[in-house]
Scaffold this active site. Structure first.
Site, PDB file in Angstrom:
ATOM      1  N   ASP A   1       4.418 -11.311  -7.978  1.00 51.98           N
ATOM      2  CA  ASP A   1       3.586 -12.494  -8.194  1.00 51.98           C
ATOM      3  C   ASP A   1       4.215 -13.442  -9.210  1.00 51.98           C
ATOM      4  OD1 ASP A   1       3.294 -10.821 -10.349  1.00 51.98           O
ATOM      5  OD2 ASP A   1       1.115 -10.965 -10.458  1.00 51.98           O
TER       6      ASP A   1
ATOM      7  N   ASP B   1       4.048 -17.410 -13.545  1.00 54.22           N
ATOM      8  CA  ASP B   1       3.229 -16.310 -13.061  1.00 54.22           C
ATOM      9  C   ASP B   1       2.118 -16.957 -12.237  1.00 54.22           C
ATOM     10  OD1 ASP B   1       1.388 -14.304 -12.862  1.00 54.22           O
ATOM     11  OD2 ASP B   1       1.245 -13.871 -14.998  1.00 54.22           O
TER      12      ASP B   1
ATOM     13  N   LYS C   1      -0.631  -7.557 -24.200  1.00 48.52           N
ATOM     14  CA  LYS C   1      -1.720  -8.517 -24.448  1.00 48.52           C
ATOM     15  C   LYS C   1      -2.291  -8.448 -25.877  1.00 48.52           C
ATOM     16  CE  LYS C   1      -2.994  -8.843 -19.586  1.00 48.52           C
ATOM     17  NZ  LYS C   1      -2.225  -7.779 -18.956  1.00 48.52           N
TER      18      LYS C   1
HETATM   19  P1  GTP Z   1      -5.057  -8.672 -10.871  1.00 50.87           P
HETATM   20  O1  GTP Z   1      -6.011  -7.748 -10.169  1.00 50.87           O
HETATM   21  O2  GTP Z   1      -5.438 -10.121 -10.694  1.00 50.87           O
HETATM   22  O3  GTP Z   1      -4.750  -8.276 -12.272  1.00 50.87           O
HETATM   23  O4  GTP Z   1      -3.684  -8.549 -10.080  1.00 50.87           O
HETATM   24  P2  GTP Z   1      -2.735  -7.300  -9.743  1.00 50.87           P
HETATM   25  O5  GTP Z   1      -3.270  -6.020 -10.224  1.00 50.87           O
HETATM   26  O6  GTP Z   1      -2.412  -7.413  -8.291  1.00 50.87           O
HETATM   27  O7  GTP Z   1      -1.448  -7.737 -10.498  1.00 50.87           O
HETATM   28  P3  GTP Z   1      -0.758  -7.360 -11.854  1.00 50.87           P
HETATM   29  O8  GTP Z   1      -0.363  -8.663 -12.440  1.00 50.87           O
HETATM   30  O9  GTP Z   1      -1.502  -6.424 -12.685  1.00 50.87           O
HETATM   31  O10 GTP Z   1       0.488  -6.584 -11.250  1.00 50.87           O
HETATM   32  C1  GTP Z   1       1.821  -7.033 -11.314  1.00 50.87           C
HETATM   33  C2  GTP Z   1       2.518  -6.772  -9.973  1.00 50.87           C
HETATM   34  O11 GTP Z   1       2.426  -5.401  -9.637  1.00 50.87           O
HETATM   35  C3  GTP Z   1       1.891  -7.565  -8.831  1.00 50.87           C
HETATM   36  O12 GTP Z   1       2.927  -8.109  -8.056  1.00 50.87           O
HETATM   37  C4  GTP Z   1       1.091  -6.532  -8.073  1.00 50.87           C
HETATM   38  O13 GTP Z   1       1.058  -6.778  -6.680  1.00 50.87           O
HETATM   39  C5  GTP Z   1       1.837  -5.232  -8.354  1.00 50.87           C
HETATM   40  N1  GTP Z   1       0.923  -4.091  -8.436  1.00 50.87           N
HETATM   41  C6  GTP Z   1      -0.146  -3.965  -9.277  1.00 50.87           C
HETATM   42  N2  GTP Z   1      -0.783  -2.798  -9.070  1.00 50.87           N
HETATM   43  C7  GTP Z   1      -0.090  -2.156  -8.064  1.00 50.87           C
HETATM   44  C8  GTP Z   1      -0.279  -0.894  -7.399  1.00 50.87           C
HETATM   45  O14 GTP Z   1      -1.205  -0.126  -7.679  1.00 50.87           O
HETATM   46  N3  GTP Z   1       0.624  -0.568  -6.422  1.00 50.87           N
HETATM   47  C9  GTP Z   1       1.662  -1.395  -6.070  1.00 50.87           C
HETATM   48  N4  GTP Z   1       2.477  -1.001  -5.086  1.00 50.87           N
HETATM   49  N5  GTP Z   1       1.852  -2.595  -6.680  1.00 50.87           N
HETATM   50  C10 GTP Z   1       0.991  -2.977  -7.665  1.00 50.87           C
END
Ligand code: GTP
Length: 362
Positions: free
Chosen positions: A109, A219, A160
């Site tokens: 992302d 981001d 954070k």
């Molecule tokens: P929010 O729910 O809005 O916080 O988004 P997120 O959990 O999808 O994103 P976050 O910014 O916490 O995660 C950073 C990256 O890791 C993003 O590109 C997500 O798609 C990926 N990501 C987060 N959790 C997982 C997971 O459980 N499995 C996989 N395969 N990717 C993950």
């Protein structure tokens, strides 16, 4: 070098648009983010990308049929109903990645114009287990912040921190190089957080380094950040690519209109309007600071400002959509409706009355 792209999160902060597509497929100036990422990887001589997904995300990505730019693409899916977090998927992909050499990990992302090769060089020189690309930002409190020593070794990694308490303004850019040794740090089959569990351990063992980068970095995780990413890129691309549009309507640059967009007379498009493929705009419409996904129809005399309109949505005549509003895919906003500010409409929902305060309507 191989790259693992983390793309299996839920994107809760981008709801309701993320209910119908993964974050990594959100269009950035009319191209899915993942398409931009593939291009950047290929430019940095990455040969293979492994997508760490869940089954749903995998399905969405395969539907898109993105150009691969010579990359070999493979998928590594989290177990059904068990999201593995940001580190678990690395362990899960251990066999696909192998133990031969350091590899790149990217958050799916992030829009980043960084030199992956330079991060790899730093990583090799330091004999690190992990080397994080660091960006300098004004307010680091929403991110993971690194405290460095003179040799750019990361002493501490604080996720954070409260406003005003961060030791530096260098944040984790969501791009890092890790050595196969990393597999020893991550437990198999469990949700593990890279930022909260693994980086602090690596820092404590003095094997985590930072590589400060100055390239474009954004981001897209929240609606305002998503709009800003489009805005910054529009500024850049509009000048580089010399886009020109003509018709019986006014263009206030920068704007981007994809193929098969139709705009009727007396409408004003821009500044900072991105219109996706097949969008139809009626007469006397005003659109600015907004991203309109493909196949949206907007009726006569409506105005859209600072909003995101999801794919196939239909906006009636004399509708006003204000700042921070999000209209989900295929939602229908009837004639004369006012959505004031920060109103989110779920996919497929019909709205026939004004909504004058921030809320999500499902
Ligand atoms: P929010 O729910 O809005 O916080 O988004 P997120 O959990 O999808 O994103 P976050 O910014 O916490 O995660 C950073 C990256 O890791 C993003 O590109 C997500 O798609 C990926 N990501 C987060 N959790 C997982 C997971 O459980 N499995 C996989 N395969 N990717 C993950």
């Amino acid at each position: 070098m191989k790259a693992l792209i983390l793309a299996g999160g839920f994107g809760t902060r981008l709801r309701p648009l993320s209910c119908t597509r993964p974050k990594t497929l959100f269009p950035i100036v009319n191209r899915p983010l993942l398409q931009w990422i593939y291009e950047r990887l290929a430019e940095n001589d990455v040969a293979e990308a492994i997508l760490a997904v869940n089954k749903q995300t995998e399905w969405f990505i395969k539907q898109k049929k993105l150009k691969k730019h010579g990359l070999k693409i493979r998928y590594s899916s989290d177990p059904l109903n068990t999201p593995l977090g940001t580190a678990g998927p690395i362990k899960r992909a251990e066999k696909l990645i192998g133990h031969d050499e350091p590899f790149l990990v990217l958050n799916g992302d992030i829009f980043a114009d960084l030199s992956y090769r330079e991060i790899l060089e730093t990583h090799r020189k330091r004999k690190a287990v992990g080397t994080i690309a660091l960006c300098e930002v004004e307010n680091p409190s929403r991110y993971g912040v690194a405290e460095l020593d003179r040799g750019n070794r990361i002493k501490r990694f604080i996720e954070k921190p409260d406003r005003g308490t961060a030791p530096t303004n260098f944040i984790n850019a969501g791009v890092y190089v890790v050595s196969p040794k990393i597999f020893d740090f991550i437990q198999k089959g469990k949700a593990v957080s890279m930022e909260r569990e693994i980086f602090p351990q690596l820092a404590q063992k003095r094997v985590l380094y930072g590589h400060v980068t100055h390239g474009l970095w954004m981001d897209i995780g929240k609606p305002d950040e998503y709009l800003k990413t489009n805005k910054i890129l529009l500024d850049q691309l509009f000048i580089e690519r010399k886009w020109q549009y003509s018709g019986d309507f006014t263009v206030r640059p920068p704007v981007a209109l994809d193929n098969h967009v139709t705009v009727e007379s007396r409408s004003v498009v821009g500044p900072y309007a991105v219109l996706g493929k097949g969008v139809h705009i009626g007469r006397g419409v005003q659109i600015r600071d907004s991203v309109i996904f493909p196949n949206v129809k907007i009726g006569d005399s409506s105005s859209i400002e600072g909003a995101i309109i999801g794919e196939g949505a239909s906006i009636g005549k004399t509708v006003k959509v204000g700042r921070g509003c999000i209209v989900g895919d295929r939602a229908k906003i009837r004639d004369d409706v006012l959505l004031s500010e920060e109103v989110a409409i779920c996919p497929g929902k019909e709205v026939s009355e004004n909504i004058l305060e921030p809320k999500m309507l499902c």
